[in-house]
Design a protein around this motif. Sequence first.
Motif, PDB file in Angstrom:
ATOM      1  N   ARG A   1     -59.985  34.870 -46.440  1.00 54.20           N
ATOM      2  CA  ARG A   1     -59.026  35.079 -47.526  1.00 54.20           C
ATOM      3  C   ARG A   1     -58.864  36.576 -47.816  1.00 54.20           C
ATOM      4  NH1 ARG A   1     -57.121  32.350 -52.183  1.00 54.20           N
ATOM      5  NH2 ARG A   1     -56.927  33.690 -54.015  1.00 54.20           N
ATOM      6  N   THR A   2     -59.989  37.301 -47.860  1.00 55.02           N
ATOM      7  CA  THR A   2     -59.945  38.734 -48.137  1.00 55.02           C
ATOM      8  C   THR A   2     -59.234  39.482 -47.020  1.00 55.02           C
ATOM      9  OG1 THR A   2     -62.001  38.621 -49.393  1.00 55.02           O
ATOM     10  CG2 THR A   2     -61.338  40.784 -48.593  1.00 55.02           C
ATOM     11  N   THR A   3     -59.537  39.119 -45.759  1.00 57.38           N
ATOM     12  CA  THR A   3     -58.901  39.780 -44.621  1.00 57.38           C
ATOM     13  C   THR A   3     -57.395  39.566 -44.635  1.00 57.38           C
ATOM     14  OG1 THR A   3     -60.900  39.487 -43.287  1.00 57.38           O
ATOM     15  CG2 THR A   3     -58.846  39.927 -42.107  1.00 57.38           C
ATOM     16  N   ARG A   4     -56.972  38.344 -44.930  1.00 54.86           N
ATOM     17  CA  ARG A   4     -55.539  38.067 -45.024  1.00 54.86           C
ATOM     18  C   ARG A   4     -54.905  38.875 -46.145  1.00 54.86           C
ATOM     19  NH1 ARG A   4     -55.508  31.434 -44.330  1.00 54.86           N
ATOM     20  NH2 ARG A   4     -55.782  31.403 -42.058  1.00 54.86           N
ATOM     21  N   GLY A   5     -55.642  39.014 -47.250  1.00 52.30           N
ATOM     22  CA  GLY A   5     -55.135  39.793 -48.368  1.00 52.30           C
ATOM     23  C   GLY A   5     -54.905  41.241 -48.000  1.00 52.30           C
ATOM     24  N   TRP A   6     -55.873  41.839 -47.284  1.00 53.48           N
ATOM     25  CA  TRP A   6     -55.724  43.233 -46.878  1.00 53.48           C
ATOM     26  C   TRP A   6     -54.612  43.396 -45.845  1.00 53.48           C
ATOM     27  CZ3 TRP A   6     -58.308  47.854 -48.229  1.00 53.48           C
ATOM     28  CH2 TRP A   6     -59.185  47.715 -49.297  1.00 53.48           C
ATOM     29  N   GLY A   7     -54.468  42.428 -44.945  1.00 56.23           N
ATOM     30  CA  GLY A   7     -53.391  42.500 -43.963  1.00 56.23           C
ATOM     31  C   GLY A   7     -52.018  42.403 -44.606  1.00 56.23           C
ATOM     32  N   SER A   8     -51.888  41.483 -45.553  1.00 53.37           N
ATOM     33  CA  SER A   8     -50.620  41.323 -46.254  1.00 53.37           C
ATOM     34  C   SER A   8     -50.314  42.563 -47.093  1.00 53.37           C
ATOM     35  CB  SER A   8     -50.670  40.078 -47.152  1.00 53.37           C
ATOM     36  OG  SER A   8     -49.433  39.862 -47.791  1.00 53.37           O
ATOM     37  N   GLY A   9     -51.344  43.102 -47.751  1.00 58.70           N
ATOM     38  CA  GLY A   9     -51.147  44.302 -48.555  1.00 58.70           C
ATOM     39  C   GLY A   9     -50.731  45.492 -47.719  1.00 58.70           C
ATOM     40  N   LEU A  10     -51.307  45.624 -46.525  1.00 57.50           N
ATOM     41  CA  LEU A  10     -50.951  46.728 -45.637  1.00 57.50           C
ATOM     42  C   LEU A  10     -49.497  46.641 -45.210  1.00 57.50           C
ATOM     43  CD1 LEU A  10     -51.833  49.203 -44.024  1.00 57.50           C
ATOM     44  CD2 LEU A  10     -52.555  47.661 -42.194  1.00 57.50           C
ATOM     45  N   LEU A  11     -49.020  45.436 -44.914  1.00 57.12           N
ATOM     46  CA  LEU A  11     -47.618  45.264 -44.535  1.00 57.12           C
ATOM     47  C   LEU A  11     -46.701  45.641 -45.696  1.00 57.12           C
ATOM     48  CD1 LEU A  11     -45.606  44.452 -42.418  1.00 57.12           C
ATOM     49  CD2 LEU A  11     -45.910  42.055 -43.062  1.00 57.12           C
ATOM     50  N   GLY A  12     -47.104  45.262 -46.918  1.00 57.17           N
ATOM     51  CA  GLY A  12     -46.320  45.650 -48.081  1.00 57.17           C
ATOM     52  C   GLY A  12     -46.236  47.156 -48.235  1.00 57.17           C
ATOM     53  N   ILE A  13     -47.348  47.854 -48.007  1.00 59.16           N
ATOM     54  CA  ILE A  13     -47.370  49.309 -48.128  1.00 59.16           C
ATOM     55  C   ILE A  13     -46.492  49.961 -47.071  1.00 59.16           C
ATOM     56  CG2 ILE A  13     -48.862  51.326 -47.778  1.00 59.16           C
ATOM     57  CD1 ILE A  13     -48.971  50.096 -50.577  1.00 59.16           C
ATOM     58  N   LEU A  14     -46.498  49.415 -45.857  1.00 60.76           N
ATOM     59  CA  LEU A  14     -45.619  49.949 -44.817  1.00 60.76           C
ATOM     60  C   LEU A  14     -44.151  49.873 -45.246  1.00 60.76           C
ATOM     61  CD1 LEU A  14     -47.308  48.478 -41.609  1.00 60.76           C
ATOM     62  CD2 LEU A  14     -47.067  50.901 -42.175  1.00 60.76           C
ATOM     63  N   ILE A  15     -43.795  48.771 -45.882  1.00 60.30           N
ATOM     64  CA  ILE A  15     -42.414  48.616 -46.357  1.00 60.30           C
ATOM     65  C   ILE A  15     -42.117  49.587 -47.493  1.00 60.30           C
ATOM     66  CG2 ILE A  15     -40.817  47.033 -47.518  1.00 60.30           C
ATOM     67  CD1 ILE A  15     -42.218  44.756 -45.967  1.00 60.30           C
ATOM     68  N   PHE A  16     -43.071  49.743 -48.410  1.00 65.69           N
ATOM     69  CA  PHE A  16     -42.870  50.635 -49.554  1.00 65.69           C
ATOM     70  C   PHE A  16     -42.839  52.109 -49.155  1.00 65.69           C
ATOM     71  CE2 PHE A  16     -45.025  47.302 -52.438  1.00 65.69           C
ATOM     72  CZ  PHE A  16     -43.801  46.703 -52.695  1.00 65.69           C
ATOM     73  N   SER A  17     -43.388  52.447 -47.990  1.00 66.49           N
ATOM     74  CA  SER A  17     -43.528  53.847 -47.603  1.00 66.49           C
ATOM     75  C   SER A  17     -42.190  54.578 -47.519  1.00 66.49           C
ATOM     76  CB  SER A  17     -44.251  53.958 -46.259  1.00 66.49           C
ATOM     77  OG  SER A  17     -45.585  53.509 -46.359  1.00 66.49           O
ATOM     78  N   ALA A  18     -41.138  53.842 -47.228  1.00 68.23           N
ATOM     79  CA  ALA A  18     -39.823  54.474 -47.116  1.00 68.23           C
ATOM     80  C   ALA A  18     -39.047  54.445 -48.421  1.00 68.23           C
ATOM     81  CB  ALA A  18     -39.013  53.784 -46.019  1.00 68.23           C
ATOM     82  N   SER A  19     -39.646  53.939 -49.497  1.00 70.91           N
ATOM     83  CA  SER A  19     -38.900  53.755 -50.749  1.00 70.91           C
ATOM     84  C   SER A  19     -38.458  55.071 -51.377  1.00 70.91           C
ATOM     85  CB  SER A  19     -39.743  52.960 -51.745  1.00 70.91           C
ATOM     86  OG  SER A  19     -39.974  51.655 -51.283  1.00 70.91           O
ATOM     87  N   LEU A  20     -39.386  56.031 -51.521  1.00 68.94           N
ATOM     88  CA  LEU A  20     -39.013  57.290 -52.158  1.00 68.94           C
ATOM     89  C   LEU A  20     -38.013  58.086 -51.321  1.00 68.94           C
ATOM     90  CD1 LEU A  20     -42.375  58.442 -53.793  1.00 68.94           C
ATOM     91  CD2 LEU A  20     -40.335  57.538 -54.924  1.00 68.94           C
ATOM     92  N   PRO A  21     -38.206  58.212 -49.995  1.00 64.11           N
ATOM     93  CA  PRO A  21     -37.160  58.873 -49.210  1.00 64.11           C
ATOM     94  C   PRO A  21     -35.804  58.167 -49.314  1.00 64.11           C
ATOM     95  CG  PRO A  21     -39.192  58.774 -47.948  1.00 64.11           C
ATOM     96  CD  PRO A  21     -39.407  57.930 -49.177  1.00 64.11           C
ATOM     97  N   ALA A  22     -35.811  56.826 -49.305  1.00 64.88           N
ATOM     98  CA  ALA A  22     -34.544  56.094 -49.420  1.00 64.88           C
ATOM     99  C   ALA A  22     -33.906  56.317 -50.780  1.00 64.88           C
ATOM    100  CB  ALA A  22     -34.780  54.605 -49.185  1.00 64.88           C
ATOM    101  N   THR A  23     -34.735  56.358 -51.822  1.00 69.12           N
ATOM    102  CA  THR A  23     -34.211  56.627 -53.167  1.00 69.12           C
ATOM    103  C   THR A  23     -33.626  58.025 -53.248  1.00 69.12           C
ATOM    104  OG1 THR A  23     -35.831  55.134 -54.163  1.00 69.12           O
ATOM    105  CG2 THR A  23     -34.801  56.741 -55.615  1.00 69.12           C
ATOM    106  N   ARG A  24     -34.324  58.981 -52.642  1.00 71.04           N
ATOM    107  CA  ARG A  24     -33.852  60.365 -52.618  1.00 71.04           C
ATOM    108  C   ARG A  24     -32.465  60.455 -51.980  1.00 71.04           C
ATOM    109  NH1 ARG A  24     -35.009  65.593 -54.715  1.00 71.04           N
ATOM    110  NH2 ARG A  24     -34.343  67.114 -53.189  1.00 71.04           N
ATOM    111  N   VAL A  25     -32.274  59.718 -50.889  1.00 75.94           N
ATOM    112  CA  VAL A  25     -30.977  59.709 -50.213  1.00 75.94           C
ATOM    113  C   VAL A  25     -29.930  59.009 -51.071  1.00 75.94           C
ATOM    114  CG1 VAL A  25     -29.718  58.837 -48.223  1.00 75.94           C
ATOM    115  CG2 VAL A  25     -31.983  59.835 -47.908  1.00 75.94           C
ATOM    116  N   ALA A  26     -30.325  57.902 -51.700  1.00 72.27           N
ATOM    117  CA  ALA A  26     -29.365  57.108 -52.476  1.00 72.27           C
ATOM    118  C   ALA A  26     -28.853  57.851 -53.701  1.00 72.27           C
ATOM    119  CB  ALA A  26     -30.002  55.787 -52.891  1.00 72.27           C
ATOM    120  N   VAL A  27     -29.706  58.636 -54.373  1.00 74.32           N
ATOM    121  CA  VAL A  27     -29.237  59.349 -55.569  1.00 74.32           C
ATOM    122  C   VAL A  27     -28.294  60.490 -55.206  1.00 74.32           C
ATOM    123  CG1 VAL A  27     -31.225  58.764 -57.002  1.00 74.32           C
ATOM    124  CG2 VAL A  27     -31.291  60.840 -55.604  1.00 74.32           C
TER     125      VAL A  27
END
Length: 286
Positions: A3-29
């Motif tokens: 359960r813990t391993t799955r949690g860390w794997g899922s969390g890592l995938l979420g972070i990979l997706i979030f990593s482009a959020s600030l650059p994308a926001t910078r472009v969008a504004v």
Amino acid sequence: MLRTTRGWGSGLLGILIFSASLPATRVAVGGFSPLFLTAARAVIAALLGAGLLLALGQTRPARRDLGSLALVAVGVVAGFPLLTALALQHVTSAHSVVFVGLLPLATAGFGILRGGERPRPAFWAFSVTGAAVVAGFALAQGGGGSSVGDLLMLAAILLCGLGYAEGAVLSRRLGGWQVISWALVLSLPAMAALALATLPATWRGIGWPAWAGLAYVSVFSMLVGFVFWYRGLALGGIAGVGQLQLLQPFFGLALAGLLLHEPVAWSMLAAAGLVVLCVAGAKRFA
């Protein structure tokens, strides 16, 4: 353990997706106002989330969950997107990395207050060290700061930490993607009204990079990323999995190097290695 391993794997995938959020926001504004961008991304994501809820026949949340859903909406649907969009008019995306490095501490703190978690003292040592490494690296890489932008980013991080922790607690009962979807639906009337009130006077002159930024933050940053992130926090623990956020700035820089052909210095690799060690230590003692 699984359960813990799955949690860390899922969390890592979420972070990979979030990593482009600030650059994308910078472009969008560059093409949209911060208010319209915040409202539009929430409306688009809410419509997608509502479609998922209807298609999969999800039952409505209990009345006791509405307060927590409201906190999630304030933190990650409205607060963080709006404050970061405002801040990125004053500071560079590189400078904002300083504050993203503090997000795990905010998440862990609210996790203790709202989730009842009690990590060991060694966890805090690794957590503070990791945040210091991220902050020091970001400060060494670039300036572009301002007091207004810094205060906006600090407020954004606090609200985001609250939204992450509250959503993780709810995810244990409702499920990760259900939490963010219901929070988006709850905020839809207000966000739709704000979007209509802040429509651009003209659509001319808004280039495709701004549209691409809006699309990314609407679909991925606002919805898809949270599906994996809340699941990871719920399975692996808020304080522990929350430390994966320390890797987010470095993932963002790696994406900049691969997609935008920006140079990646050896110092990034060294700092990233130290952060990985801190994340591993935090995971061990969470």
